[in-house]
Design a protein around this motif. Structure first.
Motif, mmCIF file in Angstrom:
data_model
loop_
_atom_site.group_PDB
_atom_site.id
_atom_site.type_symbol
_atom_site.label_atom_id
_atom_site.label_comp_id
_atom_site.label_asym_id
_atom_site.label_seq_id
_atom_site.Cartn_x
_atom_site.Cartn_y
_atom_site.Cartn_z
ATOM 1 N N TYR A 170 -1.141 -2.518 6.133
ATOM 2 C CA TYR A 170 0.122 -1.491 6.582
ATOM 3 C C TYR A 170 0.823 -2.415 7.897
ATOM 4 O O TYR A 170 2.069 -1.921 7.668
ATOM 5 N N ASN A 171 1.059 -2.436 8.854
ATOM 6 C CA ASN A 171 1.507 -2.483 10.303
ATOM 7 C C ASN A 171 2.062 -3.955 9.500
ATOM 8 O O ASN A 171 3.522 -4.689 9.938
ATOM 9 N N ASP A 172 2.106 -4.931 9.213
ATOM 10 C CA ASP A 172 2.184 -6.169 8.216
ATOM 11 C C ASP A 172 2.868 -6.507 7.718
ATOM 12 O O ASP A 172 3.860 -7.521 7.251
ATOM 13 N N HIS A 173 2.743 -5.491 7.098
ATOM 14 C CA HIS A 173 3.443 -5.042 5.535
ATOM 15 C C HIS A 173 4.219 -3.961 4.958
ATOM 16 O O HIS A 173 5.313 -4.201 4.900
ATOM 17 N N VAL A 174 4.758 -2.731 5.787
ATOM 18 C CA VAL A 174 5.065 -1.989 5.023
ATOM 19 C C VAL A 174 6.318 -2.035 5.963
ATOM 20 O O VAL A 174 6.771 -2.446 6.861
ATOM 21 N N ARG A 211 3.184 1.132 12.018
ATOM 22 C CA ARG A 211 4.140 1.032 12.550
ATOM 23 C C ARG A 211 4.647 0.564 11.643
ATOM 24 O O ARG A 211 5.002 -0.822 11.205
ATOM 25 N N PHE A 212 6.313 1.693 11.578
ATOM 26 C CA PHE A 212 7.149 1.331 10.425
ATOM 27 C C PHE A 212 8.571 0.607 11.424
ATOM 28 O O PHE A 212 7.926 0.456 12.711
ATOM 29 N N PRO A 213 8.839 -0.467 10.672
ATOM 30 C CA PRO A 213 9.896 -1.199 11.113
ATOM 31 C C PRO A 213 10.689 -0.377 11.715
ATOM 32 O O PRO A 213 11.888 -1.110 12.072
ATOM 33 N N ALA A 229 6.714 -6.099 -0.171
ATOM 34 C CA ALA A 229 5.302 -6.513 -0.657
ATOM 35 C C ALA A 229 4.785 -5.600 -1.111
ATOM 36 O O ALA A 229 4.559 -4.328 -0.959
ATOM 37 N N LEU A 230 3.437 -6.227 -1.657
ATOM 38 C CA LEU A 230 2.662 -4.767 -2.383
ATOM 39 C C LEU A 230 1.578 -5.423 -1.857
ATOM 40 O O LEU A 230 1.422 -6.485 -2.352
ATOM 41 N N PHE A 231 1.189 -4.427 -1.357
ATOM 42 C CA PHE A 231 -0.543 -4.567 -0.921
ATOM 43 C C PHE A 231 -1.321 -3.809 -0.438
ATOM 44 O O PHE A 231 -1.142 -1.793 -0.916
ATOM 45 N N GLY A 232 -2.795 -3.761 -0.544
ATOM 46 C CA GLY A 232 -3.769 -2.340 -0.701
ATOM 47 C C GLY A 232 -4.616 -3.045 -0.337
ATOM 48 O O GLY A 232 -5.256 -4.074 -0.308
ATOM 49 N N ALA A 233 -6.002 -2.355 -0.353
ATOM 50 C CA ALA A 233 -7.297 -2.681 -0.279
ATOM 51 C C ALA A 233 -7.667 -1.512 -1.423
ATOM 52 O O ALA A 233 -7.571 -0.810 -2.199
ATOM 53 N N THR A 234 -9.369 -2.604 -1.751
ATOM 54 C CA THR A 234 -10.212 -1.473 -2.737
ATOM 55 C C THR A 234 -11.234 -1.909 -2.878
ATOM 56 O O THR A 234 -11.643 -2.949 -2.042
#
Length: 180
Positions: free
Chosen positions: A54-58, A77-79, A160-165
């Motif tokens: 989240y911190n890298d891509h949000v 951390r939002f930009p 960016a589309l990101f996530g985990a599963t």
């Protein structure tokens, strides 16, 4: 603004089974049990690694699909100091819990089954999070990958589309990357 208490979901297909698990009692222990215990000791992926995603891509305009409790959105951390956040889930309990947790951001809420085409009034998201969603959906990975096609039109160019599963033991991990 849509808030989950104003929305009436139609829970009547196979996606419901994955969403129905997240009752209010389950959500009350979710962070402690899943994000605290299971992530570290069962799945060997501490929550701090997902928070780092989240911190890298949000981005300052973010859509979260499959919102859970909003744990990572609450801590990332939002930009910018006033990000625009949209929440999309099939389960109104998750939307209510996350909306309450993130009330300082006044997020918009949307109920939808991501296995079917969906539209929301917003677009041009700089980031879309799909965290712990895919393993809750019915079908094989090919069936579930339709989520990416449904989300793609909402993502701005360069977003960016990101996530985990959670993956099963017999899944070829390197084959899961999908280019939008």
């Amino acid at each position: 603004m849509n808030h989950p208490r104003e929305l009436t979901p139609t829970l009547n297909d196979t996606a419901d089974k994955g969403a129905a698990v997240y009752s209010k009692p389950v959500l009350s222990i979710y962070d402690l049990f899943v994000l605290g215990f299971s992530n570290s000791f069962v799945w060997k992926c501490p929550s701090r690694r997902i928070l780092a995603l989240y911190n890298d891509h949000v981005a300052d305009k973010h859509l979260d699909i499959g919102v859970g409790t909003g744990y990572f959105l609450d801590r990332c951390r939002f930009p910018s100091t006033s990000p625009k956040i949209a929440l999309l889930d099939l389960n109104p309990n998750c939307l209510q819990a996350t909306t309450h947790r993130l009330r300082r951001y006044d997020p918009s809420c949307h109920i939808a089954n991501v296995l079917k085409p969906f539209e929301i009034d917003e677009s041009e998201f700089g980031s879309i999070g799909l965290n712990y969603l895919l393993h809750c959906l019915p079908g094989n990975l090919a069936d579930k990958s339709v989520v990416f096609e449904h989300a793609k039109p909402l993502l701005r160019k360069g977003g960016a589309l990101f996530g985990a599963t959670i993956l099963g033991e017999d899944v070829e991990h390197n084959a899961l990357a999908k280019r939008l």
